[in-house]
Design an enzyme around this catalytic site. Sequence first.
Site, PDB file in Angstrom:
ATOM      1  N   CYS A  28     -20.547  16.577  20.685  1.00 30.67           N
ATOM      2  CA  CYS A  28     -19.278  16.646  19.952  1.00 30.67           C
ATOM      3  C   CYS A  28     -18.974  15.299  19.319  1.00 30.67           C
ATOM      4  CB  CYS A  28     -18.127  16.987  20.907  1.00 30.67           C
ATOM      5  SG  CYS A  28     -18.321  18.535  21.788  1.00 30.67           S
ATOM      6  N   ASP A  29     -18.251  15.351  18.219  1.00 33.27           N
ATOM      7  CA  ASP A  29     -17.750  14.118  17.632  1.00 33.27           C
ATOM      8  C   ASP A  29     -16.493  14.429  16.836  1.00 33.27           C
ATOM      9  OD1 ASP A  29     -18.511  11.173  17.348  1.00 33.27           O
ATOM     10  OD2 ASP A  29     -17.951  11.717  15.310  1.00 33.27           O
ATOM     11  N   GLN A  30     -15.628  13.439  16.744  1.00 36.85           N
ATOM     12  CA  GLN A  30     -14.381  13.617  15.997  1.00 36.85           C
ATOM     13  C   GLN A  30     -14.185  12.410  15.094  1.00 36.85           C
ATOM     14  OE1 GLN A  30     -10.519  13.337  18.094  1.00 36.85           O
ATOM     15  NE2 GLN A  30     -10.099  15.366  17.281  1.00 36.85           N
ATOM     16  N   ALA A  67     -16.311  18.106  15.312  1.00 41.77           N
ATOM     17  CA  ALA A  67     -17.612  18.769  15.198  1.00 41.77           C
ATOM     18  C   ALA A  67     -18.197  19.054  16.573  1.00 41.77           C
ATOM     19  CB  ALA A  67     -18.579  17.884  14.406  1.00 41.77           C
TER      20      ALA A  67
END
Length: 199
Positions: free
Chosen positions: A75-77, A112
């Site tokens: 995950c990434d933000q 994401a």
Amino acid sequence: MPQRFILASGSSIRSQLLQQACVPHEVSVARIDEQMIKSALLAEQASPRDIADTLAEMKARKVSDKTPGALVMGCDQVLDHRGTLLSKPATPDEAIAQLKSLRGDRHSLLSAAVIVEDGKPIWRHVGQVRLRMRDASDSYIEEYVARNWDSIQHAVGAYKLEEEGVRLFSGIEGDYFNVLGLPLLELLNYLTLRGDLSA
């Protein structure tokens, strides 16, 4: 029997969301040089959406390489403010500067998630939320950062909506789970369709 599911993220809120939704999972934090990758992508004029997606995939691949047969979710933000990408603040002064630049204006959070199996991406989603920050005073922003620094230093944009950070905002459009860093509903739909979660 459901496949082994690994969250390649050290975010306690992501793990908590999965736990509360009764998704059995393990946590294995992916070690990648996020800043170097982000800088390279920015040099190539990649969009904020692509940067979030790429970082999520790279984290998942890194853990997947060590855990064959498992589903690994990275995950990434990222925060997009008028085309500028904001990252986690390195110092309280940087957090204050970020919040002052965002106040009275709109920005977007892009969350994401990518699932990788045996090194290959098999599912991805990028959720977007638009937020409007109220025109908070300098003194409130400075006091907010002083009170909350231990928590917000790990947050893109220097705020957490699930904590006092909610007071900084006048409007939010989009899915709250994306604000927390995980497109949870889309993930649950995917795992249910696969048969990993009972319908």
